[in-house]
Design a protein around this motif. Structure first.
Motif, PDB file in Angstrom:
ATOM      1  N   LYS A  42      27.536   4.932  13.533  1.00 16.42           N
ATOM      2  CA  LYS A  42      28.218   6.047  14.200  1.00 16.42           C
ATOM      3  C   LYS A  42      29.319   6.622  13.309  1.00 16.42           C
ATOM      4  CE  LYS A  42      27.439   4.146  18.775  1.00 16.42           C
ATOM      5  NZ  LYS A  42      28.049   3.639  19.988  1.00 16.42           N
ATOM      6  N   PRO A  43      28.956   7.248  12.190  1.00 15.21           N
ATOM      7  CA  PRO A  43      30.004   7.859  11.357  1.00 15.21           C
ATOM      8  C   PRO A  43      30.479   9.165  11.971  1.00 15.21           C
ATOM      9  CG  PRO A  43      27.858   8.305  10.427  1.00 15.21           C
ATOM     10  CD  PRO A  43      27.632   7.411  11.620  1.00 15.21           C
ATOM     11  N   VAL A  44      31.703   9.553  11.626  1.00 15.33           N
ATOM     12  CA  VAL A  44      32.219  10.842  12.085  1.00 15.33           C
ATOM     13  C   VAL A  44      31.423  11.945  11.388  1.00 15.33           C
ATOM     14  CG1 VAL A  44      34.032  10.998  10.320  1.00 15.33           C
ATOM     15  CG2 VAL A  44      34.336  12.132  12.501  1.00 15.33           C
ATOM     16  N   ASP A  45      31.121  13.008  12.109  1.00 18.52           N
ATOM     17  CA  ASP A  45      30.361  14.128  11.569  1.00 18.52           C
ATOM     18  C   ASP A  45      31.308  15.007  10.757  1.00 18.52           C
ATOM     19  OD1 ASP A  45      28.825  16.349  11.024  1.00 18.52           O
ATOM     20  OD2 ASP A  45      27.991  16.500  13.051  1.00 18.52           O
ATOM     21  N   ARG A  46      31.152  14.979   9.439  1.00 17.86           N
ATOM     22  CA  ARG A  46      32.058  15.724   8.561  1.00 17.86           C
ATOM     23  C   ARG A  46      31.783  17.226   8.569  1.00 17.86           C
ATOM     24  NH1 ARG A  46      36.787  13.512   8.021  1.00 17.86           N
ATOM     25  NH2 ARG A  46      36.680  11.363   7.342  1.00 17.86           N
ATOM     26  N   ASP A  47      30.663  17.659   9.133  1.00 18.71           N
ATOM     27  CA  ASP A  47      30.446  19.099   9.302  1.00 18.71           C
ATOM     28  C   ASP A  47      31.353  19.638  10.401  1.00 18.71           C
ATOM     29  OD1 ASP A  47      28.509  19.204   7.330  1.00 18.71           O
ATOM     30  OD2 ASP A  47      26.867  18.829   8.744  1.00 18.71           O
ATOM     31  N   ILE A  48      31.612  18.807  11.407  1.00 13.89           N
ATOM     32  CA  ILE A  48      32.479  19.215  12.512  1.00 13.89           C
ATOM     33  C   ILE A  48      33.939  18.884  12.205  1.00 13.89           C
ATOM     34  CG2 ILE A  48      33.003  18.841  14.957  1.00 13.89           C
ATOM     35  CD1 ILE A  48      30.031  18.221  15.369  1.00 13.89           C
ATOM     36  N   PHE A  49      34.175  17.713  11.623  1.00 11.73           N
ATOM     37  CA  PHE A  49      35.532  17.244  11.337  1.00 11.73           C
ATOM     38  C   PHE A  49      35.712  17.033   9.834  1.00 11.73           C
ATOM     39  CE2 PHE A  49      34.451  15.683  15.609  1.00 11.73           C
ATOM     40  CZ  PHE A  49      35.456  16.273  16.334  1.00 11.73           C
ATOM     41  N   PRO A  50      35.926  18.112   9.069  1.00 12.98           N
ATOM     42  CA  PRO A  50      36.147  17.939   7.631  1.00 12.98           C
ATOM     43  C   PRO A  50      37.467  17.216   7.366  1.00 12.98           C
ATOM     44  CG  PRO A  50      36.339  20.260   8.255  1.00 12.98           C
ATOM     45  CD  PRO A  50      35.958  19.502   9.482  1.00 12.98           C
ATOM     46  N   PRO A  51      37.550  16.470   6.259  1.00 16.44           N
ATOM     47  CA  PRO A  51      38.780  15.731   5.957  1.00 16.44           C
ATOM     48  C   PRO A  51      39.992  16.650   5.837  1.00 16.44           C
ATOM     49  CG  PRO A  51      37.009  15.054   4.494  1.00 16.44           C
ATOM     50  CD  PRO A  51      36.520  16.247   5.247  1.00 16.44           C
TER      51      PRO A  51
END
Length: 138
Positions: A42-51
């Motif tokens: 369950k990684p964070v979705d980086r398309d929705i939540f960019p660093p």
């Protein structure tokens, strides 16, 4: 006259009706710097939540909730939903890695004021008017 109306100085009454200002600011969003979690399933979705980019979303947005990963962002969303509230959340998820030491993770969470990273990225949240994942206005 209501006792809780703010008053400083002289009060003017027109037609014996006390008027109070209407506050229209939304002061309810929950904001914070959250961990992405290190669960490979369950990684964070980086398309929705960019660093280091604050994202404003609602807990009723299923796409954003599904992309929260398994970290403290997911825990916050789950607690809001379990409480029966629909909350607006301003989330910043830094690029934490599983092999980072606790000092490295804390450094990334605090961030840098000159590069607006970590907690300093939340200053960019003042410009948010719509949430990104669902594309609609709050």
């Amino acid at each position: 006259m209501p006792a809780n109306t703010p008053n400083v100085g002289v009060r003017t009454l027109l037609n014996r009706i006390d008027t109070a200002p209407v506050l229209i600011a939304d002061m309810s969003p929950i904001g914070g710097v959250f961990t992405p979690g290190f669960d490979n399933d369950k990684p964070v979705d980086r398309d929705i939540f960019p660093p280091d980019q604050p994202v404003l979303f609602s807990t009723s947005d299923t796409e954003a909730v599904a992309g929260c990963g398994a970290g403290t962002l997911r825990q916050t969303v789950d607690r809001c939903i379990a409480s029966g509230i629909t909350a607006n959340i301003i989330a910043n998820v830094p690029n934490l890695l599983a092999n980072d030491t606790s000092d490295q993770q804390m450094t990334k969470m605090v961030g840098s004021p000159s590069s607006y990273s970590g907690a300093w990225a939340m200053l960019k949240a003042l410009d948010l008017e719509t949430y990104v994942p669902g594309g609609g206005a709050l």
